[in-house]
Design an enzyme around this catalytic site. Structure first.
Site, PDB file in Angstrom:
ATOM      1  CG  ASN A   1       8.783 -11.387 -20.402  1.00 54.62           C
ATOM      2  OD1 ASN A   1       9.208 -12.423 -19.895  1.00 54.62           O
ATOM      3  ND2 ASN A   1       7.552 -10.977 -20.218  1.00 54.62           N
ATOM      4  CD  GLU A   2       4.639 -14.151 -21.379  1.00 57.05           C
ATOM      5  OE1 GLU A   2       3.762 -13.309 -21.625  1.00 57.05           O
ATOM      6  OE2 GLU A   2       4.485 -15.049 -20.539  1.00 57.05           O
TER       7      GLU A   2
ATOM      8  CB  CYS B   1       4.552  -7.822 -18.570  1.00 63.50           C
ATOM      9  SG  CYS B   1       3.773  -9.256 -19.326  1.00 63.50           S
TER      10      CYS B   1
ATOM     11  CD  GLU C   1       6.457  -8.952 -14.022  1.00 67.17           C
ATOM     12  OE1 GLU C   1       6.105 -10.131 -14.210  1.00 67.17           O
ATOM     13  OE2 GLU C   1       6.302  -8.044 -14.861  1.00 67.17           O
TER      14      GLU C   1
END
Ligand code: AHR
Length: 659
Positions: A376-377, A242, A47
């Protein structure tokens, strides 16, 4: 009486010093070849956090090379007559600078670029300076002088490398010249002088080492890419995290903007610029110079399956509780098309729109994409609602592609318990789990996957690291507990198909999140103990799980197991047995391993042990001392069908036995 008191005292002292061995009898069933270990089992999660891309892995040394930062000259110092204009040759990066005569032969016009925490150059190495330029008025050629300078030098001259460029066209053209550095300097500055009375326009001002990973011009920093290759990863997840989601949808990672000519890849905000106000980096942006083509290429070059993750139309839910911030489910076509087009970019024929672009960028052969992550989350009912139409469209067009869904930001609890059955309902192939948790969590999770549903999706432990309580930085003890926990991933390789530590990279002058796996400054890098743990697992991953039992139970750090965690695998190709053991106790442990089921005439001929151990639990490798704690290999004496060894307190060991 006196004598026995003395003896007791010695014994007590020995126990206190961790010298007294406890005996642990284990049986490894060699006949029962268990689950196959997936080639993707141990891998990497990338990331752009902590200046991992621009200022890190991406070898570009100029910051704000296209003058597209909201403050056009951020990262630059201009002098003389410099103006910023916005009708440049690159549609998505319209800004450029105009350098005009300063008005007097003793005055100067030009620019300095500060790089990322300075520009790191090494003695004897070459650097390619390139620029798009023109003489807007035509006529006589214009000249620029390019220098690498040490602004704080006590020497007579600041410049230690110089080159001249003649700009000879009224049309925009790319010019380049090589600068050779005769010094090593972590914090040099790039200086450009206008060297003629003619006005010159400059755009996309770039400086790369010529010696990049695999020599690519738009390349990667060699030491960092090499560290990735040396880990022997089976999977490479990108581009985050993120940043996939964005603080708002406009700033999500948009893969389509990250491909094609680098000069025309637009700038994107990086949410890690401002996510933590206590670690605020106003100049943190994404140039997209390290884009999806480069990610696929890197995956191929390090031998890892690419695993791109795309936005599912939900902006970061931590930052956006309001529904308006997200794409309504009925309006997801564009996002779904992005996913389908990405598959075409990676695998499509060269006569398809996106396959053609891949070929034009230099890779006519497909990248062989097999996995794609959507979201993603994410959490709440909005996530499955958003994921569902992606699954339908991808399944229809590409039934061969495996889809990775998410179990949210928590390792357990309400969201996690809600999302797993939802992922099962949607028939996701893998579910991404994240856990940044303290020591106690890691110590208690040795058997986490032993009772998972075998009929559901497979597990991708996509982001994890031990975050020491009150010690959220890299230290040996945290890495040891990661090693211990990973025995449980390995033992359950039938259901755990991928695992990637996170985050991967951090610049020592620009981090937002710790611990991280690899740290660096502008010139050097250091592999942490967590790196070596991952590397040992990936190097000795074997091909099949073998049952390893103590009193008929797996060794998971459970009560009565003396702080031990263990797993066993067989490597069919090498005909090797591999036992991984983490001794998380402060006692020396004696291990008596019997290998049941071997044929009578079979016996071990040689064995080796690779160990990670330390006495100071709070230490890790540093840039100043990068080899403080590294794996050490030694021979071990093997029995015919057994192995009796002692493992020191707080030690991770990999035993490799050959028949
Ligand atoms: O790894 C850092 C962040 O942790 C990732 O961006 C996110 O997925 C998680 O919350």
């Amino acid at each position: 009486m006196k004598k026995s008191t003395g003896l007791l005292a010695v014994m007590a002292l020995a126990a206190g010093m961790g010298l007294q061995a406890q005996t642990n009898e284990w049986v490894i069933q060699t006949k029962k070849l268990g689950a196959e270990i997936q080639p993707t089992m141990y891998g990497l999660f990338f990331e752009d956090i902590n200046y991992a891309a621009d200022g890190g892995l991406y070898a570009e040394l100029v910051k704000n090379r296209s003058f597209e930062f909201p403050q056009s000259l951020m990262g630059w110092k201009s002098f003389g007559k410099v103006s910023v204009r916005d009708d440049g040759p690159f549609e998505r990066n319209p800004h450029y600078v105009r350098l005009a005569y300063a008005g007097h032969p003793h005055k100067h016009t030009g620019l300095d670029n500060e790089g990322f925490f300075g520009i790191g150059v090494e003695k004897g190495k070459e650097y390619r300076f390139s620029v798009w330029a023109r003489i807007p008025d035509g006529g006589k050629a214009g000249k620029i002088r390019v220098e690498l300078i040490n602004p704080s030098s006590m020497g007579e001259r600041q410049a230690f490398a110089k080159a001249n460029l003649t700009i000879d066209s009224k049309e925009w053209k790319k010019y380049q010249v090589i600068l050779k550095s005769d010094v090593t300097d972590a914090k040099s500055v790039l200086r450009i002088f206008l060297d003629s009375p003619q006005t010159v326009d400059l755009e996309h001002i770039s400086l790369f080492p010529t010696d990049t990973w695999k020599g690519h011009e738009n390349g990667l920093r060699k030491d960092l890419a090499q560290a990735l290759a040396d880990l022997k990863p089976g999977v490479f997840r990108f581009p985050g995290g993120c940043i996939v989601e964005g603080t708002d949808l406009a700033t999500r990672y948009d893969w389509k903007k990250s491909v094609g000519a680098v000069e025309n890849r637009p700038l994107n905000e990086n949410r890690w610029q401002y996510t933590f106000q206590h670690r605020f980096y106003p100049d943190y942006y994404q140039s997209y110079g390290l884009g999806f083509y480069e990610f696929f290429q890197l995956s191929e070059e390090i031998g890892a399956e690419p695993l791109p993750v795309l936005s599912c139309g939900l902006a970061c839910q931590f930052q956006n509780p309001d529904a308006e911030a997200h794409v309504p489910v009925g309006e997801l076509e564009g996002y779904i098309q992005d996913a389908l087009d990405l598959i075409e970019f990676a695998n499509g024929d060269t006569d398809t729109q996106w396959g053609k672009l891949r070929a034009e960028m230099g890779h006519p052969a497909p990248f062989n994409l097999k996995f794609i992550g959507i979201g993603n989350e994410q959490w709440g009912k909005e996530y499955p609602e958003h994921l569902e139409p992606f699954v339908a469209a991808i399944r229809k067009a590409h039934p061969e592609i495996k889809i990775v869904g998410s179990s949210g930001p928590d390792s357990e609890g309400k969201q996690f318990d809600y999302l797993w059955p939802e992922m099962k309902r949607l028939k996701a192939d893998l579910v991404d789990e994240h856990f940044y948790r303290p020591e106690s969590w890691f110590l208690s999770q040795g058997a986490r996957y032993d009772n998972y549903d075998r009929k559901g999706p497979k597990v991708f432990a996509g982001e994890y690291a031990c975050h020491g309580k009150g010690k959220k930085w890299n230290h040996y003890h945290a890495s040891l507990l990661e090693a211990a926990f990973m025995t449980g991933l390995e033992r359950n390789a039938d259901i755990v198909h991928m695992a990637t530590y996170a985050p991967l990279f951090a610049h020592v002058e620009g981090w937002q999140w710790r611990p991280d796996m690899i740290w660096y400054d502008n010139l050097n890098s250091v592999r942490t103990v967590s790196y070596y743990v991952q590397q040992l697992y990936a190097t000795y991953k074997g091909t099949h799980v073998l049952p390893l039992m103590m009193d008929k139970k797996p060794v998971t750090g459970a009560e009565g197991q003396n702080g031990l965690f263990a797993s066993a695998v067989y490597d069919k190709a090498k005909d090797e047995y591999i036992i991984k053991v983490a001794n998380t106790s402060d006692k020396l442990q004696s291990l008596q391993m019997t290998f049941a089921g071997m044929k009578k005439q079979q016996s071990f001929s040689q064995g080796k042990c690779i160990k990670l151990t330390a006495t100071d639990m709070d230490k890790d490798n540093t840039l100043d001392n990068p080899s403080a704690i590294v794996p050490h290999e030694s021979e071990v004496e093997v029995g015919a069908q057994s192995l009796n060894v002692e493992i020191e307190p707080n030690t991770f060991a990999v035993y490799v036995l050959k028949k």
